[in-house]
Design an enzyme around this catalytic site. Structure first.
Site, PDB file in Angstrom:
ATOM      1  N   HIS A   1       1.023  -1.142  -0.001  1.00  0.00           N
ATOM      2  CA  HIS A   1      -0.020  -0.170  -0.060  1.00  0.00           C
ATOM      3  C   HIS A   1       0.845   1.392   0.147  1.00  0.00           C
ATOM      4  CE1 HIS A   1      -3.818   2.105   1.428  1.00  0.00           C
ATOM      5  NE2 HIS A   1      -2.987   3.055   1.230  1.00  0.00           N
TER       6      HIS A   1
ATOM      7  N   HIS B   1       1.575   5.238  -1.630  1.00  0.00           N
ATOM      8  CA  HIS B   1       1.303   6.576  -2.638  1.00  0.00           C
ATOM      9  C   HIS B   1       2.537   7.325  -3.003  1.00  0.00           C
ATOM     10  CE1 HIS B   1      -2.860   6.874  -0.858  1.00  0.00           C
ATOM     11  NE2 HIS B   1      -2.448   6.279   0.292  1.00  0.00           N
TER      12      HIS B   1
ATOM     13  N   LYS C   1      -9.464  -0.043  -6.081  1.00  0.00           N
ATOM     14  CA  LYS C   1      -9.421   0.622  -4.683  1.00  0.00           C
ATOM     15  C   LYS C   1     -10.735   1.430  -4.464  1.00  0.00           C
ATOM     16  CE  LYS C   1      -7.937   2.454  -0.719  1.00  0.00           C
ATOM     17  NZ  LYS C   1      -6.612   3.252  -0.437  1.00  0.00           N
TER      18      LYS C   1
ATOM     19  N   HIS D   1     -10.577   1.495   1.641  1.00  0.00           N
ATOM     20  CA  HIS D   1     -10.256   2.295   2.898  1.00  0.00           C
ATOM     21  C   HIS D   1     -11.651   2.266   3.820  1.00  0.00           C
ATOM     22  CE1 HIS D   1      -8.869   6.199   4.389  1.00  0.00           C
ATOM     23  NE2 HIS D   1      -9.905   6.052   5.146  1.00  0.00           N
TER      24      HIS D   1
ATOM     25  N   HIS E   1      -4.791  -0.472   5.811  1.00  0.00           N
ATOM     26  CA  HIS E   1      -4.149   0.142   6.939  1.00  0.00           C
ATOM     27  C   HIS E   1      -5.174  -0.006   8.184  1.00  0.00           C
ATOM     28  CE1 HIS E   1      -6.853   3.209   5.030  1.00  0.00           C
ATOM     29  NE2 HIS E   1      -5.985   3.576   3.994  1.00  0.00           N
TER      30      HIS E   1
ATOM     31  N   ASP F   1       1.440   2.582   3.547  1.00  0.00           N
ATOM     32  CA  ASP F   1       0.599   3.714   3.234  1.00  0.00           C
ATOM     33  C   ASP F   1       1.280   5.012   3.383  1.00  0.00           C
ATOM     34  OD1 ASP F   1      -1.734   5.181   2.739  1.00  0.00           O
ATOM     35  OD2 ASP F   1      -2.578   5.186   4.579  1.00  0.00           O
TER      36      ASP F   1
END
Ligand code: DOR
Ligand code: ZN
Length: 345
Positions: free
Chosen positions: A13, A15, A99, A136, A174, A247
């Site tokens: 995970h 970004h 996602k 999420h 997460h 994350d």
């Protein structure tokens, strides 16, 4: 000197953004991890296979010469995602998952799904094509206390999705609460979860330790100590349903240290070292390799990596800031603090 050698890990995970930010952050991940699941919440979001392939090319171009790293692309579910696009994604060798962002839950989630049930036909297509759904897991009801949003999502949305689509592979991203951990543990093997370093290291007191600490602010927000302990037990317990997903979510320092600071911790520069600290404190260093290098690959049905990385027991100070082109300045998690494990390069 104490050393720890692991099969090269993956980050399930991550970004990495785009443009100058991408160039500044990507090398940190690539020096540690073989692969990473790349989050699609760009502005505008990555909603089609075509966009995902273009983004993948941008990531590969940003990779420093000689570094081997494989970005595993994902698509962002919106109210306009079509069943055809899901079939297309299933056939594309570079796209690994969709996602689900509940609309308004987090950074760049406004294009997300307002009503989870409205996405059921899309989940049915993912189940049919065996494309994993990454979630999420927070409700967006503003009346719901921010510390309860994950627990309520588990009860009001996740249980329903899991029950309705018994063949759908789901990653609860997460996880931050005991309730989410228990949900994953008691679900079938097709349901797994990622755990971040910040949720393993800190409880919610870290947000307000002598003042507001914007670099500890992420979503889902840090929870109380008993939840952190449940996460540590899950991560270090050897259960293959739990795996590494940092994350890492870089924002410019100026946008974190702000009257309305952005959510996200930039953990990429020391990601593996942060997890090593947690596993060592729990007396479970022997469980780190499976959590970091095996469980995620097995869940995604990918081969485990073949090379290794080595950590040494060396104290070092995390830099105060990382800089890049175009005045990029990003403050990492644990900036200016000492870590006790260091990745050998
Ligand atoms: O803290 C977060 N930051 N949580 C998310 O879900 C998104 C992420 C980001 O993109 O900045
Ligand atoms: Zn994220």
């Amino acid at each position: 000197m104490k050393t720890l050698t692991l099969v090269r890990p993956d980050d399930w995970h991550l970004h990495v953004r785009n443009g100058a930010l991408l160039k500044a952050v990507l090398p940190h991940t690539a020096r540690q991890f073989g692969r990473a699941i790349i989050m699609p919440n760009l502005k505008p979001p990555v909603t089609s296979v075509e966009q995902a392939l273009a983004y993948r090319e941008e990531i590969l171009r940003a990779l420093p010469q000689g570094m081997a790293f494989t970005p595993l692309m994902t698509l962002y579910l919106t109210g306009s995602t079509s069943v055809e696009e899901i079939g297309k994604a299933a056939r594309c060798e570079h796209v690994y998952a969709f996602k689900l962002y509940p609309a308004g839950a987090t950074t760049h989630s406004d294009a997300g799904i307002a009503d989870v049930r409205s996405a059921y036909p899309l989940f049915a297509a993912m189940e049919k094509h065996d494309v994993p759904l990454l979630i999420h897991g927070e409700v967006t009801d503003e009346q719901c206390d921010i510390f309860d949003r994950e627990r309520v999502f588990v009860d009001t949305a996740l249980t329903g999705i899991a029950g309705h689509f018994p063949g759908l592979r789901i990653v609860v991203e997460h996880v931050t609460t005991r309730e989410a951990v228990q949900f994953v543990e008691s679900a079938s093997e097709r349901i797994a979860a990622t755990i971040t370093p910040q949720h393993l290291m800190f409880n919610r007191n870290a947000l307000l330790a002598g003042g507001i600490r914007p670099h500890h602010y992420c979503l889902p927000v840090l929870k109380r100590e008993s939840h952190r302990q449940a996460l540590v037990a899950a991560a270090t317990g050897g259960n293959p349903k739990f795996f590494l997903g940092t994350d890492s979510a870089p924002h410019l320092t100026s946008l974190k240290e702000n009257a309305c600071g952005c959510a996200g911790c930039f953990s990429a520069p020391a990601a593996l070292e942060l997890y090593a600290e947690v596993f060592e404190s729990a007396g479970a260093l022997d469980k780190l390799e499976a959590f970091a290098s095996f469980h995620g690959a097995d869940f995604y049905r990918l081969p485990r990596n073949t090379g290794t990385v080595t950590l040494t027991k060396t104290s070092w100070e995390v830099p105060a800031v990382y800089r890049g082109e175009d005045n990029v300045a990003i403050t990492p998690l644990k900036a200016g603090e000492q870590l006790s494990w260091q990745l050998k390069v």
